[in-house]
Design a protein around this motif. Structure first.
Motif, PDB file in Angstrom:
ATOM      1  N   ALA A 157      17.058  11.327  24.534  1.00  0.00           N
ATOM      2  CA  ALA A 157      17.276   9.903  24.839  1.00  0.00           C
ATOM      3  C   ALA A 157      18.686   9.492  24.453  1.00  0.00           C
ATOM      4  CB  ALA A 157      16.238   9.046  24.111  1.00  0.00           C
ATOM      5  N   ALA A 158      19.163   9.964  23.292  1.00  0.00           N
ATOM      6  CA  ALA A 158      20.519   9.614  22.838  1.00  0.00           C
ATOM      7  C   ALA A 158      21.572  10.168  23.788  1.00  0.00           C
ATOM      8  CB  ALA A 158      20.744  10.131  21.420  1.00  0.00           C
ATOM      9  N   VAL A 159      21.410  11.407  24.218  1.00  0.00           N
ATOM     10  CA  VAL A 159      22.368  12.005  25.153  1.00  0.00           C
ATOM     11  C   VAL A 159      22.349  11.235  26.475  1.00  0.00           C
ATOM     12  CG1 VAL A 159      22.896  14.065  26.533  1.00  0.00           C
ATOM     13  CG2 VAL A 159      22.343  14.291  24.099  1.00  0.00           C
ATOM     14  N   PHE A 160      21.158  10.865  26.942  1.00  0.00           N
ATOM     15  CA  PHE A 160      21.068  10.100  28.185  1.00  0.00           C
ATOM     16  C   PHE A 160      21.763   8.742  28.032  1.00  0.00           C
ATOM     17  CE2 PHE A 160      19.468   7.377  31.459  1.00  0.00           C
ATOM     18  CZ  PHE A 160      19.415   8.212  32.571  1.00  0.00           C
ATOM     19  N   ILE A 161      21.577   8.086  26.901  1.00  0.00           N
ATOM     20  CA  ILE A 161      22.213   6.780  26.667  1.00  0.00           C
ATOM     21  C   ILE A 161      23.731   6.924  26.661  1.00  0.00           C
ATOM     22  CG2 ILE A 161      22.552   4.961  24.928  1.00  0.00           C
ATOM     23  CD1 ILE A 161      19.496   5.354  24.269  1.00  0.00           C
ATOM     24  N   VAL A 162      24.247   7.967  26.017  1.00  0.00           N
ATOM     25  CA  VAL A 162      25.695   8.211  26.023  1.00  0.00           C
ATOM     26  C   VAL A 162      26.173   8.424  27.461  1.00  0.00           C
ATOM     27  CG1 VAL A 162      27.503   9.863  25.362  1.00  0.00           C
ATOM     28  CG2 VAL A 162      25.847   9.061  23.660  1.00  0.00           C
ATOM     29  N   ALA A 163      25.446   9.244  28.215  1.00  0.00           N
ATOM     30  CA  ALA A 163      25.820   9.509  29.607  1.00  0.00           C
ATOM     31  C   ALA A 163      25.784   8.219  30.434  1.00  0.00           C
ATOM     32  CB  ALA A 163      24.901  10.563  30.210  1.00  0.00           C
ATOM     33  N   ALA A 164      24.748   7.410  30.238  1.00  0.00           N
ATOM     34  CA  ALA A 164      24.644   6.142  30.971  1.00  0.00           C
ATOM     35  C   ALA A 164      25.780   5.202  30.589  1.00  0.00           C
ATOM     36  CB  ALA A 164      23.291   5.490  30.701  1.00  0.00           C
ATOM     37  N   ALA A 165      26.171   5.212  29.313  1.00  0.00           N
ATOM     38  CA  ALA A 165      27.294   4.358  28.877  1.00  0.00           C
ATOM     39  C   ALA A 165      28.589   4.787  29.544  1.00  0.00           C
ATOM     40  CB  ALA A 165      27.425   4.400  27.357  1.00  0.00           C
ATOM     41  N   THR A 166      28.773   6.094  29.733  1.00  0.00           N
ATOM     42  CA  THR A 166      29.993   6.541  30.411  1.00  0.00           C
ATOM     43  C   THR A 166      30.012   6.067  31.860  1.00  0.00           C
ATOM     44  OG1 THR A 166      29.177   8.695  31.191  1.00  0.00           O
ATOM     45  CG2 THR A 166      30.165   8.624  28.975  1.00  0.00           C
ATOM     46  N   ASP A 167      28.834   5.906  32.453  1.00  0.00           N
ATOM     47  CA  ASP A 167      28.756   5.408  33.827  1.00  0.00           C
ATOM     48  C   ASP A 167      29.354   4.010  33.919  1.00  0.00           C
ATOM     49  OD1 ASP A 167      28.116   5.048  36.522  1.00  0.00           O
ATOM     50  OD2 ASP A 167      26.092   4.350  36.048  1.00  0.00           O
TER      51      ASP A 167
END
Length: 190
Positions: A41-51
């Motif tokens: 979930a944390a990795v996905f949130i970081v990836a979504a933030a980069t979006d």
């Protein structure tokens, strides 16, 4: 191919995708399930933030490029598709929902490519419906990856509700884009 911080962030998002998948396919016992879910979930949130951040930076620093405009939605679709397949494998998302979301992404990508080819890409430009759909997905997916309550909030239920909202918005936005493209499609068929 230009290279700047916004494009680097987009590449980072692409690199993070396999990390989410690998976390779920590590040998049994390497990570406790709740730790694995937290990291995914944390990795996905970081990836979504980069979006969000890569687009904001590109516009703010005037570093937009056609390559960045191509790569950004590809990264988004890969990220969402990979996460949905993991969630499908875990039984945390319904196959029908995953099919709707992934099918729409393929359909609209193909539609945009064709519309660009015939010189009518403006008719399928990003609309706020698509942005709402993306927001619902980007909140639902980490909730479904994490699955456990956070400060008393039932992330599993929130995620399941939001992924249904995302699926509805997915169909609605696809119909919107197809409706906008239809006059151009009819012109080219004559």
């Amino acid at each position: 191919m230009p290279f700047n911080l916004p494009i680097a962030l987009t590449w980072l998002r692409i690199v993070l995708i396999p990390l989410i998948v690998v976390l779920y396919y590590l040998p049994e016992g390497w990570l406790a399930a709740d730790t694995r879910d937290l990291w995914a979930a944390a990795v996905f949130i970081v990836a979504a933030a980069t979006d969000w951040f890569d687009g904001w930076l590109a516009r703010r620093w005037n570093q937009t490029s056609s390559f960045g405009a191509f790569l950004d939605p590809v990264a988004d679709k890969l990220m969402v598709g990979a996460a949905l397949l993991v969630l499908l494998d875990l039984g945390r998302v319904d196959a029908f929902i995953a099919l709707i979301i992934i099918g729409r992404e393929i359909t609209i990508s193909a539609l945009r490519e064709w519309m660009a080819k015939i010189g009518a890409s403006g008719s399928v430009a990003v609309h706020r419906l698509g942005k709402f759909k993306t927001a619902a997905q980007m909140i639902a997916i980490p909730c479904l990856l994490y699955w456990s309550p956070v400060m008393g909030l039932p992330t599993r239920i929130i995620g399941q509700a939001l992924i249904i909202v995302a699926a509805v918005l997915t169909v609605w936005s696809m119909c919107y884009y197809l409706q906008k493209a239809w006059p151009e499609i009819k012109k080219k068929q004559i």
